[in-house]
Motif scaffolding. Structure first.
Motif, short mmCIF file in Angstrom:
data_model
loop_
_atom_site.label_atom_id
_atom_site.label_comp_id
_atom_site.label_asym_id
_atom_site.label_seq_id
_atom_site.Cartn_x
_atom_site.Cartn_y
_atom_site.Cartn_z
N VAL A 185 0.84 -1.19 0.00
CA VAL A 185 0.00 0.00 0.00
C VAL A 185 0.88 1.24 0.00
CG1 VAL A 185 -1.90 -1.17 1.17
CG2 VAL A 185 -0.13 -0.03 2.53
N ILE A 186 0.26 2.39 -0.28
CA ILE A 186 0.99 3.65 -0.37
C ILE A 186 0.95 4.37 0.98
CG2 ILE A 186 1.01 5.94 -1.44
CD1 ILE A 186 -0.06 4.61 -3.98
N VAL A 187 2.12 4.78 1.44
CA VAL A 187 2.23 5.53 2.69
C VAL A 187 1.88 7.00 2.40
CG1 VAL A 187 3.77 6.16 4.58
CG2 VAL A 187 4.06 3.97 3.42
N PRO A 188 1.07 7.64 3.24
CA PRO A 188 0.76 9.05 3.01
C PRO A 188 2.01 9.91 2.90
CG PRO A 188 -0.67 8.14 4.70
CD PRO A 188 0.36 7.10 4.41
N PRO A 189 2.07 10.83 1.94
CA PRO A 189 3.26 11.67 1.77
C PRO A 189 3.52 12.56 2.98
CG PRO A 189 1.83 11.79 -0.16
CD PRO A 189 1.06 11.11 0.92
N GLY A 203 12.52 3.27 6.34
CA GLY A 203 12.34 1.82 6.16
C GLY A 203 11.25 1.41 5.21
N TYR A 204 10.69 2.34 4.47
CA TYR A 204 9.65 2.01 3.50
C TYR A 204 10.27 1.57 2.17
CZ TYR A 204 6.57 4.52 6.74
OH TYR A 204 5.88 4.92 7.85
N ASP A 205 9.45 1.04 1.31
CA ASP A 205 9.85 0.77 -0.08
C ASP A 205 9.86 2.14 -0.77
OD1 ASP A 205 10.16 0.03 -2.69
OD2 ASP A 205 8.47 -1.34 -2.76
N TYR A 206 11.01 2.77 -0.79
CA TYR A 206 11.13 4.20 -1.14
C TYR A 206 11.45 4.39 -2.61
CZ TYR A 206 13.19 8.94 -1.02
OH TYR A 206 13.51 10.25 -1.25
N THR A 207 10.69 5.27 -3.27
CA THR A 207 11.00 5.70 -4.63
C THR A 207 11.39 7.16 -4.63
OG1 THR A 207 9.43 4.13 -5.58
CG2 THR A 207 10.09 5.97 -6.98
N ASP A 208 10.62 7.99 -3.95
CA ASP A 208 10.91 9.41 -3.77
C ASP A 208 10.18 9.85 -2.52
OD1 ASP A 208 11.86 11.97 -4.17
OD2 ASP A 208 11.22 12.09 -6.27
N TRP A 209 10.45 11.09 -2.09
CA TRP A 209 9.88 11.54 -0.82
C TRP A 209 8.36 11.46 -0.78
CZ3 TRP A 209 6.51 15.60 -0.48
CH2 TRP A 209 6.42 16.44 -1.59
N TYR A 210 7.73 11.65 -1.94
CA TYR A 210 6.26 11.64 -1.99
C TYR A 210 5.68 10.28 -2.35
CZ TYR A 210 6.61 11.59 -7.07
OH TYR A 210 6.89 11.24 -8.37
N PHE A 211 6.54 9.31 -2.68
CA PHE A 211 6.05 8.01 -3.17
C PHE A 211 6.80 6.89 -2.48
CE2 PHE A 211 5.39 4.40 -5.87
CZ PHE A 211 4.14 4.59 -6.44
N SER A 212 6.15 6.32 -1.47
CA SER A 212 6.71 5.18 -0.74
C SER A 212 5.61 4.17 -0.46
CB SER A 212 7.33 5.62 0.59
OG SER A 212 8.42 6.49 0.37
N LYS A 213 5.99 2.90 -0.45
CA LYS A 213 5.03 1.83 -0.19
C LYS A 213 5.48 1.02 1.02
CE LYS A 213 3.42 1.05 -4.96
NZ LYS A 213 3.29 0.00 -6.02
N LYS A 214 4.55 0.22 1.52
CA LYS A 214 4.88 -0.72 2.58
C LYS A 214 3.94 -1.91 2.51
CE LYS A 214 1.91 1.06 6.32
NZ LYS A 214 1.88 1.53 7.72
N ALA A 215 4.36 -3.02 3.08
CA ALA A 215 3.49 -4.19 3.21
C ALA A 215 2.71 -4.07 4.51
CB ALA A 215 4.33 -5.47 3.21
N LEU A 216 1.52 -4.59 4.52
CA LEU A 216 0.71 -4.60 5.74
C LEU A 216 0.93 -5.89 6.53
CD1 LEU A 216 -2.64 -3.10 4.42
CD2 LEU A 216 -0.90 -1.98 5.79
#
Length: 216
Positions: A185-189, A203-216
């Motif tokens: 899922v997408i973490v709020p920016p 520790g997130y799946d980081y692409t850029d400061w505004y776009f990061s994902k994580k597993a639940l």
């Protein structure tokens, strides 16, 4: 105010209380408060005894247990009488071997249809389009989906959307395009420059400061 402006002003709005209703259905009287504490998918169809609507009711009926497993009820509507609804439901069971397990609203007055913006003058003044409304356990309108009369809806997409809405509510996250349960899922920016600078090391799946994902 023109008729078109009046129609637009009557349209329900997301994240506001869903329009109240107290009406007759094939399962007896129903009102919005009956569904308090549950999700509700309220959907309209142009008319009973029509082929596209029949395919949708077969699919909704087959999926009914899956909606209920997610604390969600189904409620149909068209501008037809209860007698027509009952006869059509019996026809579906006889011809397709599928019992319609949820209520269908009788809306000959078009009161509910107008309250929910189901009547689109560009399509018809006397029939509801294929409108679908997701109402949460607090009776707030959370999503609206409109289809034209000529094309059937995807009930699988509605199940997916319901799960996405519930996931966002539970975990305070957003979901990406075509998200399904089990996917990241997408973490709020971040909301400040300092938080944006710190995001990469969180520790997130980081692409850029505004776009990061994580597993639940």
């Amino acid at each position: 105010m023109s008729e078109a402006q009046a129609q637009r002003s009557a349209m329900p709005r997301l994240n506001e209380p869903a329009p109240e209703f107290d009406t007759k259905t094939t399962h007896g009287p129903r009102k919005l408060s009956d569904y308090k504490g549950k999700w509700l998918v309220l959907f309209s169809h142009p008319a009973d005894f029509t082929p596209v609507c029949t395919t949708e009711f077969v699919a909704f009926s087959k999926a009914h247990p899956r909606f209920q497993a997610m604390n969600c009820e189904l409620l149909g509507l068209s501008i037809d009488s209860n007698f027509a609804h009952i006869a059509w439901a019996r026809s579906i069971e006889q011809n397709f071997g599928v019992k319609v397990p949820f209520p269908i609203i009788e809306d000959l007055s078009m009161k509910v249809a107008h309250a929910y913006g189901m009547i689109q003058p560009g399509a018809s003044d006397t029939s509801a389009v294929r409108a679908t409304f997701f109402i949460d356990p607090d009776s707030k309108l959370r999503a609206m989906v409109y289809y034209p009369m000529s094309n059937g809806r995807s009930i699988e997409e509605f199940l997916r959307l319901l799960e996405a809405l519930q996931t966002s509510d539970k975990h305070g996250v957003a979901t990406p395009e075509a998200w399904k349960a089990g996917e990241k899922v997408i973490v709020p920016p971040p909301q400040t420059q300092a938080a944006a600078e710190a995001r990469k090391g969180e520790g997130y799946d980081y692409t850029d400061w505004y776009f990061s994902k994580k597993a639940l």
